[in-house]
Design an enzyme around this catalytic site. Structure first.
Site, short mmCIF file in Angstrom:
data_model
loop_
_atom_site.label_atom_id
_atom_site.label_comp_id
_atom_site.label_asym_id
_atom_site.label_seq_id
_atom_site.Cartn_x
_atom_site.Cartn_y
_atom_site.Cartn_z
N PHE A 227 0.73 11.44 4.77
CA PHE A 227 1.30 10.33 4.00
C PHE A 227 1.26 10.72 2.52
O PHE A 227 0.69 10.02 1.69
CB PHE A 227 0.53 9.02 4.24
CG PHE A 227 0.32 8.67 5.69
CD1 PHE A 227 1.35 8.05 6.41
CD2 PHE A 227 -0.85 8.97 6.35
CE1 PHE A 227 1.16 7.72 7.76
CE2 PHE A 227 -1.04 8.65 7.68
CZ PHE A 227 -0.03 8.02 8.39
N ASP A 249 5.13 13.61 5.14
CA ASP A 249 5.58 12.24 4.88
C ASP A 249 6.89 12.05 5.63
O ASP A 249 7.63 13.01 5.87
CB ASP A 249 5.77 11.98 3.38
CG ASP A 249 5.69 10.49 3.04
OD1 ASP A 249 4.64 10.04 2.57
OD2 ASP A 249 6.70 9.77 3.27
N CYS A 340 -5.43 0.66 2.88
CA CYS A 340 -5.09 -0.23 1.76
C CYS A 340 -4.66 -1.60 2.30
O CYS A 340 -3.93 -2.34 1.65
CB CYS A 340 -3.99 0.38 0.90
SG CYS A 340 -2.47 0.69 1.78
N1 SAH Z 1 -1.06 9.28 -0.87
C1 SAH Z 1 0.09 8.84 -1.61
C2 SAH Z 1 0.48 7.41 -1.29
C3 SAH Z 1 0.78 7.17 0.18
S1 SAH Z 1 1.72 5.75 0.47
C4 SAH Z 1 -0.16 9.03 -3.10
O1 SAH Z 1 -1.28 9.38 -3.49
O2 SAH Z 1 0.76 8.85 -3.88
C5 SAH Z 1 2.14 5.88 2.13
C6 SAH Z 1 3.20 6.91 2.46
O3 SAH Z 1 3.32 6.96 3.87
C7 SAH Z 1 4.61 6.64 1.95
O4 SAH Z 1 5.05 7.75 1.21
C8 SAH Z 1 5.48 6.49 3.22
O5 SAH Z 1 6.75 7.12 3.07
C9 SAH Z 1 4.66 7.23 4.22
N2 SAH Z 1 4.78 6.83 5.62
C10 SAH Z 1 4.77 5.58 6.15
N3 SAH Z 1 4.75 5.62 7.49
C11 SAH Z 1 4.76 6.94 7.84
C12 SAH Z 1 4.72 7.65 9.07
N4 SAH Z 1 4.66 7.00 10.22
N5 SAH Z 1 4.72 9.00 9.04
C13 SAH Z 1 4.78 9.66 7.86
N6 SAH Z 1 4.79 9.04 6.66
C14 SAH Z 1 4.78 7.70 6.66
#
Ligand code: SAH
Length: 396
Positions: A227, A249, A340
């Site tokens: 993610f 992601d 979160c």
């Molecule tokens: N760690 C990041 C914030 C993560 S926010 C930072 O420090 O900036 C959560 C992320 O998860 C988003 O970018 C979203 O696109 C991604 N996401 C949501 N569901 C997902 C999934 N099932 N598989 C992969 N990515 C996913």
């Protein structure tokens, strides 16, 4: 001013200074009020308790502006509260000199339904409730005065607005877009922030300190960042000397920005970075099948449980990714795992992670409990403000 009358015995949470008044606690409204209007909140016996913003469409029927039932809610009120919130950010040493700072964290800064983040000379504003919606111009003026920023962009497009009966609104409210992309410096890295189309107000400021910790832990470690969004954890891991960083992601635009961010930091060894556009749930299984293992794994998923009602399903999703997190670690490896979700309390999250370790057949210990930095304060009486929790675990 209209009076919002509580049911008998339903003034307890207000006495504990919790700012939300739920529909189930309300006897009725005496007088007329439009959405966002300030109402006098009174106990069943007529005793004045607070002043709050009326929100007839929401289950949270009113949000308290002031627990002083005499306090006048006017432009000067917003000037004071906004100024106090901005000044509070100067207190903590780690916030001084940061380009990207949350200036107003809603309820915890005494401004329910209002988020404001500063990225360099641009403030991004998010109004999520009828109260701040009504006071929009006072809030904008107060922000401009308190920050001196010449640009303010509104990103009031969060889903929760619908619960308040409000339409999404986005656009410049002061100044206009600069010619060049917005780039902030965060602990030595340059990072692009897309305030128009990025998530939330464009960036996840709440992980700033935890990304710095990642840098301090990463030396020589094969790292997996799940993610990854725009790659901020990945880049800090590279800055800390990770031997390689695989970042995953599902969002192609986020990954494109991540690649741009790597290019913005030529001091980093780009040959050590690998980006994968995939669903993390499937990718973790694939990595296991490929026999891959890592020394450091970061799991920072989106909000699986926006409220307590989603907690059970969310718990299964957290458990699933954490089981794979543990399975993919080398002996002595580190897992940084986060939630979160406002709907999952920290004790619950710890239980989920503990169960995941058992399922993975691992013994692990918590080295550090992780949270959001001090520009995301938590009002003592508003535990919902403590939405981000994380654990740094080490396996045997
Ligand atoms: N760690 C990041 C914030 C993560 S926010 C930072 O420090 O900036 C959560 C992320 O998860 C988003 O970018 C979203 O696109 C991604 N996401 C949501 N569901 C997902 C999934 N099932 N598989 C992969 N990515 C996913």
């Amino acid at each position: 001013m209209a009076q919002l009358v509580l049911l008998a015995g339903k003034d307890r949470s207000l006495a504990h200074r919790h700012p939300w008044i739920f529909a189930a606690s309300v006897d009725g409204l005496r007088g007329r009020a439009r959405p966002g209007d300030t109402v006098d909140v009174v106990a069943a016996n007529g005793r004045p308790l607070a002043r709050a913003a009326w929100s007839p469409a929401s289950k949270i029927r009113a949000r308290v502006w002031s627990f002083d039932p005499q306090e006048v809610i006017d432009d000067a009120f917003f000037k004071r509260r906004v100024q106090a919130a901005v000044q509070r950010r100067q207190l903590m040493p780690e916030l001084r000199g940061q380009d990207g700072v949350r200036l107003i964290h809603g309820e915890s800064d005494g401004l329910p339904g209002l988020i404001a983040d500063r990225y360099g000379d641009t403030v991004v504003l998010q109004l999520t409730a009828t109260g701040p919606e009504k006071w929009r111009s006072a809030i904008i003026a107060a922000l401009q005065r308190a920050t001196g920023c010449a640009r303010i962009y509104e990103r009031s497009d969060s889903d929760v607005r619908r619960l308040e009966g409000l339409e999404p609104v986005s656009g410049w409210v002061l100044g206009e877009a600069a010619d060049e992309a917005l780039v902030i410096a965060e602990n030595g890295l340059r990072l692009k922030v897309d305030i128009v189309a990025g998530h939330k107000t464009g960036f996840y400021l709440d992980q700033r300190d935890n990304r710095l910790l990642t840098r301090e832990l990463a030396a020589g470690r094969a790292t997996l960042n799940c993610f990854c969004y725009t790659g901020a954890f990945s880049l800090q891991a590279l800055a800390g000397g990770a031997s390689g960083v695989l970042s995953i992601d599902s969002s192609a635009p986020a990954l494109a920005t991540a690649v741009d961010n790597l290019a913005l930091n030529p001091q980093l060894d780009a040959s050590r970075a690998e980006w994968r556009e995939a669903d993390v749930f499937a990718a973790l299984r694939a990595l296991k099948a490929e026999g891959r293992h890592f020394d450091l794994i970061i799991l920072d998923p989106p909000k699986f449980a926006p409220s307590g009602a989603h907690a059970e399903r969310a718990a299964r999703a957290y458990r699933d990714i954490n089981v794979f997190g543990f399975r993919l670690l080398k002996p002595g490896g580190l897992l940084m795992t986060y939630s979160c979700s406002g709907g999952i309390r920290s004790e619950h999250f710890q239980q989920i992670v503990a169960d995941a370790a058992v399922s993975a057949g691992c013994d692990a210990r918590i080295l550090r409990r992780l949270a959001a930095p001090p520009d995301h304060p938590v009002a003592l009486h508003f535990s919902e403000g403590e939405y981000l929790k994380g654990l740094l675990c080490q396996v045997d």
